[in-house]
Design an enzyme around this catalytic site. Structure first.
Site, PDB file in Angstrom:
ATOM      1  N   GLU A 157       8.925  -4.361  10.739  1.00 36.58           N
ATOM      2  CA  GLU A 157       9.370  -3.066  10.199  1.00 36.58           C
ATOM      3  C   GLU A 157       9.911  -2.169  11.299  1.00 36.58           C
ATOM      4  OE1 GLU A 157       6.682  -1.152   7.472  1.00 36.58           O
ATOM      5  OE2 GLU A 157       7.870   0.701   7.436  1.00 36.58           O
ATOM      6  N   LYS A 199      -1.466  -9.271   2.921  1.00 37.20           N
ATOM      7  CA  LYS A 199      -0.717  -8.833   4.114  1.00 37.20           C
ATOM      8  C   LYS A 199      -1.605  -7.879   4.914  1.00 37.20           C
ATOM      9  CE  LYS A 199       3.067  -5.964   3.907  1.00 37.20           C
ATOM     10  NZ  LYS A 199       2.636  -4.755   4.633  1.00 37.20           N
ATOM     11  N   ASP A 213       0.845  -1.201   0.000  1.00 39.87           N
ATOM     12  CA  ASP A 213       0.000   0.000   0.000  1.00 39.87           C
ATOM     13  C   ASP A 213       0.880   1.251   0.000  1.00 39.87           C
ATOM     14  OD1 ASP A 213       0.852  -0.177   2.590  1.00 39.87           O
ATOM     15  OD2 ASP A 213      -1.137  -0.049   3.507  1.00 39.87           O
TER      16      ASP A 213
HETATM   17  O1  KIV Z   1       3.560  -1.082   1.670  1.00 39.40           O
HETATM   18  C1  KIV Z   1       4.739  -1.466   1.720  1.00 39.40           C
HETATM   19  O2  KIV Z   1       5.556  -1.205   0.841  1.00 39.40           O
HETATM   20  C2  KIV Z   1       5.141  -2.260   2.888  1.00 39.40           C
HETATM   21  C3  KIV Z   1       6.600  -2.548   3.056  1.00 39.40           C
HETATM   22  C4  KIV Z   1       7.318  -1.338   3.486  1.00 39.40           C
HETATM   23  C5  KIV Z   1       6.835  -3.686   3.959  1.00 39.40           C
HETATM   24  O3  KIV Z   1       4.334  -2.624   3.666  1.00 39.40           O
END
Ligand code: KIV
Length: 271
Positions: free
Chosen positions: A189, A120, A51
């Site tokens: 993260e 995710k 996202d």
């Molecule tokens: O949205 C994204 O790019 C992420 C990564 C930073 C893990 O969640």
């Protein structure tokens, strides 16, 4: 050289094998067909339709505004290019936190309309009901703990998370919870490297770090950051592999000059 190199399609089971065998998982973001094709053909293990598209593709300040339809658009574009990599799609803010029925509907839309391999979700105990319901439909989930950008309005800043013992303890317990629920992996993260290594050693499932040191099972970066397209974002954890911003400016500058000086097109470049 890499154990996973000859595998025709990366699955969640392959990632599990990689953890067992000690081969690190390489993951990058992609949001469109052309970039996803390059990543897939380069041998990247996992492509995350993050996202972060909200920031790098749409120019929003946070990841909050991106919609489910927009994520499905990005994911479908990526899926048309990918043959080998595992493709994981971020569930956008507001599509899974409310209730687990809505969460399942959102996850089903992503899987059905894009053809992606997994989703995710950010968070631990707060969203475990949604996690369980999505998993019960046979949809693989990658968890995401530590700095969770969808909660930026709660945190107030993007600084390193879980430095304090209370937050570190919650992260340890959330990681166990996500593993027991059935997540196939967890993104960690921006947390202290020692904590990330400890959590990684305590889990059977792989961890993928961003700003979480080297003691994790894999690494993820935002493609536009590591290619140097995005120049404004320079956190300590980011390694820039290229300076595409300058390269593109140079190429565009040459093109403008060639057009204005009548150098382009020449005799061989016309019909
Ligand atoms: O949205 C994204 O790019 C992420 C990564 C930073 C893990 O969640």
């Amino acid at each position: 050289m890499y154990l996973s190199r000859d595998i025709p399609k990366i699955t969640t089971h392959v990632l599990q094998e990689m953890k067992l065998k000690g081969e690190k998982i390489a993951m990058l973001t992609a949001y469109d067909y052309s970039m996803a094709k390059i990543l897939d053909e380069s041998g990247i293990d996992v492509i995350l339709v993050g996202d972060s598209a909200s920031n790098v593709m749409a120019g929003h300040k946070t990841t909050l505004p991106i919609t489910l339809n927009e994520m499905i658009y990005h994911a479908s574009s990526v899926m048309r290019a990918v043959k080998r990599s595992l493709v994981v799609v971020d569930m956008p803010f507001g599509t899974y936190q409310g209730n687990s029925k809505e969460a399942l509907q959102s996850a089903i839309r992503i899987m059905k309309e894009s053809g992606a391999n997994a989703v995710k979700l950010e968070g631990g105990a707060e969203i475990v009901e949604s996690v369980e319901r999505i998993l019960s439909a046979g949809i693989p989930i990658l968890g995401h703990l530590g700095l969770t950008p969808q909660s930026i309005n709660k945190f107030g800043t993007y600084v390193v998370r879980a430095r304090e013992e209370r937050e570190a303890e919650k992260l340890r317990s959330d990681a166990q919870l996500l593993q027991e629920a059935g997540c196939f992996g967890i993104v960690l993260e921006k947390i202290p490297a020692a904590l990330a290594a400890e959590v990684t050693a305590s889990l059977r499932i792989p961890t993928i770090g961003i700003g979480a040191g080297s003691g994790v099972d894999g690494q993820v970066l935002v493609l536009h950051d590591m290619l140097g397209i995005n120049q404004q974002f320079s956190p300590r954890f980011l390694r820039r592999y290229h300076n595409l911003y300058e390269e593109i400016r140079g190429a565009v500058g040459s093109y403008i000059n060639d057009v204005k000086t009548l150098d382009f097109p020449n005799e061989r470049e016309q019909y």
